[in-house]
Design a protein around this motif. Sequence first.
Motif, PDB file in Angstrom:
ATOM      1  N   ILE A  39      -7.023  10.391  17.194  1.00  0.00           N
ATOM      2  CA  ILE A  39      -6.057  11.131  16.442  1.00  0.00           C
ATOM      3  C   ILE A  39      -6.624  11.862  15.572  1.00  0.00           C
ATOM      4  CG2 ILE A  39      -5.606   9.534  14.357  1.00  0.00           C
ATOM      5  CD1 ILE A  39      -2.382  10.177  14.925  1.00  0.00           C
ATOM      6  N   HIS A  40      -7.858  11.709  15.247  1.00  0.00           N
ATOM      7  CA  HIS A  40      -8.630  12.203  14.200  1.00  0.00           C
ATOM      8  C   HIS A  40      -9.689  13.499  14.537  1.00  0.00           C
ATOM      9  CE1 HIS A  40      -7.358   9.382  11.426  1.00  0.00           C
ATOM     10  NE2 HIS A  40      -7.718   8.454  11.993  1.00  0.00           N
ATOM     11  N   GLN A  78       0.522   8.982  18.315  1.00  0.00           N
ATOM     12  CA  GLN A  78       0.063   7.634  18.321  1.00  0.00           C
ATOM     13  C   GLN A  78       1.263   6.818  19.298  1.00  0.00           C
ATOM     14  OE1 GLN A  78      -2.797   4.726  16.434  1.00  0.00           O
ATOM     15  NE2 GLN A  78      -1.772   6.082  14.948  1.00  0.00           N
ATOM     16  N   ARG A 154      -4.067   2.074   1.932  1.00  0.00           N
ATOM     17  CA  ARG A 154      -3.377   3.471   1.824  1.00  0.00           C
ATOM     18  C   ARG A 154      -2.341   3.311   0.459  1.00  0.00           C
ATOM     19  NH1 ARG A 154      -2.295   5.108   7.508  1.00  0.00           N
ATOM     20  NH2 ARG A 154      -0.402   6.215   6.778  1.00  0.00           N
ATOM     21  N   ARG A 175       7.091  10.502   3.838  1.00  0.00           N
ATOM     22  CA  ARG A 175       6.717  10.356   5.158  1.00  0.00           C
ATOM     23  C   ARG A 175       6.063   9.029   5.376  1.00  0.00           C
ATOM     24  NH1 ARG A 175       1.515   9.474   8.309  1.00  0.00           N
ATOM     25  NH2 ARG A 175       2.423   9.504  10.548  1.00  0.00           N
ATOM     26  N   ASN A 215      -1.389   7.732   2.414  1.00  0.00           N
ATOM     27  CA  ASN A 215      -2.692   7.141   3.299  1.00  0.00           C
ATOM     28  C   ASN A 215      -3.880   7.064   2.512  1.00  0.00           C
ATOM     29  OD1 ASN A 215      -3.893   7.360   5.874  1.00  0.00           O
ATOM     30  ND2 ASN A 215      -2.570   8.964   6.663  1.00  0.00           N
ATOM     31  N   ASN A 216      -4.837   6.533   3.208  1.00  0.00           N
ATOM     32  CA  ASN A 216      -6.337   6.333   2.813  1.00  0.00           C
ATOM     33  C   ASN A 216      -6.999   7.656   2.149  1.00  0.00           C
ATOM     34  OD1 ASN A 216      -7.475   7.485   5.175  1.00  0.00           O
ATOM     35  ND2 ASN A 216      -6.766   5.387   6.065  1.00  0.00           N
ATOM     36  N   SER A 219      -8.233  10.320   5.293  1.00  0.00           N
ATOM     37  CA  SER A 219      -7.121  10.772   5.995  1.00  0.00           C
ATOM     38  C   SER A 219      -6.412  11.973   5.164  1.00  0.00           C
ATOM     39  CB  SER A 219      -5.980   9.936   6.556  1.00  0.00           C
ATOM     40  OG  SER A 219      -6.905   9.302   7.813  1.00  0.00           O
ATOM     41  N   GLU A 242      -7.628  -1.307  12.149  1.00  0.00           N
ATOM     42  CA  GLU A 242      -7.494  -0.433  13.484  1.00  0.00           C
ATOM     43  C   GLU A 242      -8.327  -1.219  14.660  1.00  0.00           C
ATOM     44  OE1 GLU A 242      -7.818   3.637  12.865  1.00  0.00           O
ATOM     45  OE2 GLU A 242      -6.419   3.621  11.134  1.00  0.00           O
TER      46      GLU A 242
HETATM   47  C1  BDP Z   1      -4.349   7.296   9.544  1.00  0.00           C
HETATM   48  C2  BDP Z   1      -4.896   6.552  10.837  1.00  0.00           C
HETATM   49  C3  BDP Z   1      -3.986   7.090  11.910  1.00  0.00           C
HETATM   50  C4  BDP Z   1      -2.618   7.142  11.596  1.00  0.00           C
HETATM   51  C5  BDP Z   1      -2.393   8.030  10.245  1.00  0.00           C
HETATM   52  C6  BDP Z   1      -1.033   8.290   9.913  1.00  0.00           C
HETATM   53  O1  BDP Z   1      -6.123   6.329  10.949  1.00  0.00           O
HETATM   54  O2  BDP Z   1      -4.324   6.128  13.068  1.00  0.00           O
HETATM   55  O3  BDP Z   1      -1.984   7.859  12.691  1.00  0.00           O
HETATM   56  O4  BDP Z   1      -3.253   7.479   9.210  1.00  0.00           O
HETATM   57  O5  BDP Z   1      -0.724   8.258   8.769  1.00  0.00           O
HETATM   58  O6  BDP Z   1      -5.381   6.536   8.482  1.00  0.00           O
HETATM   59  O7  BDP Z   1      -0.280   8.739  10.764  1.00  0.00           O
END
Ligand code: BDP
Length: 333
Positions: A39-40, A78, A154, A175, A215-216, A219, A242
């Motif tokens: 995804i990144h 995802q 997060r 979200r 989120n972290n 991200s 993960e």
């Molecule tokens: C990130 C994750 C990713 C998630 C994303 C999210 O690594 O897998 O899809 O957050 O918020 O930290 O969707």
Amino acid sequence: MKKTMRQNLTIGMKLTAIASALTVLSLPAHAEQWRGWNIHPPGYPNSIALESFAEAVADKTEGRIEPKVYHNAVLGDQPDAIEQTRNGALDFANFNMGPMGPIVPATNVLSLPFIFKSVDDMHQVMDGEIGQRFADALAEKNLVALSWFDSGARSLYNTQRPVETPADVEGLKVRVMNNDLYVEMIDALGGNATPMSYGEVYQSLKTGVLDGAENNYPSYESSNHFEIAPYYSLTEHLILPECLCIAKSSWESLSEEDQQIVSQAAEAAAEEQRQLWAERSQTSREKVLSDGVKINEVADKSAFQEKMQPIYAEFIKQNPQLESLVNDIQAAQ
Ligand code: BDP
């Protein structure tokens, strides 16, 4: 003279034929092309580690398997990618355990807010016997989890105000990833939860469809959400592991020797990812701070934790078979 030329020509042709036969022989009979979902963006710790995994596998299997990583979720969001890996349309991926919950119920235990006390506790639990129980649950759904990546903690961020108490979340449109537990989590704080795919969040923050997300640091920074939602509050409510997961069909098509190679490459990739993660968490934090983001500590996390108690109670009521897993994780920290 002519005869000699013809003889030379024949010998030459034979040599060419032998050479090309040798070339063919030195190539693997069936090079498996493996498609990997990520995804990144390139350069993100997970992306670099997946690239290393792909390289190590290609190298050590001498080309019998040729994995290719597709970044930026170009192969789908995802939840889709999880399904595609389960049915073998994709061969490997890095998945967060959050969106895994609706498919592999046991992994929902990891999505109970504040289940882990710290990132170190999460790793210690996931690297041991309990982690193996999650791997077994994933395997039942055709996903072979070979190693665990770091995803930090997060925290909530939004466009409006610092969040210091649950009351500060009231009315915020937040979200969440695709999992009902997160809807319950935001609802319990008085916010309005919107499950949405990661790629849509930036635009939704920009247009005001959303006030915030969670989120972290890496991200929050790499997605550029910090540009629009500059209040980052250290609630650290979720510490989600993960996986580096392989499609069961791809895994089972491998010889024992190649399984060993793939498994070792996945372990090495996780080690690299965790190290890069620690570095990137720092640099992402510095980057958003220098861009004007306001980061606040949450002095009283127990106020948030208390709001989560009904979610735990309901979860155990709905999933009595998972109660021991919840207890074992809590006891292991
Ligand atoms: C990130 C994750 C990713 C998630 C994303 C999210 O690594 O897998 O899809 O957050 O918020 O930290 O969707």
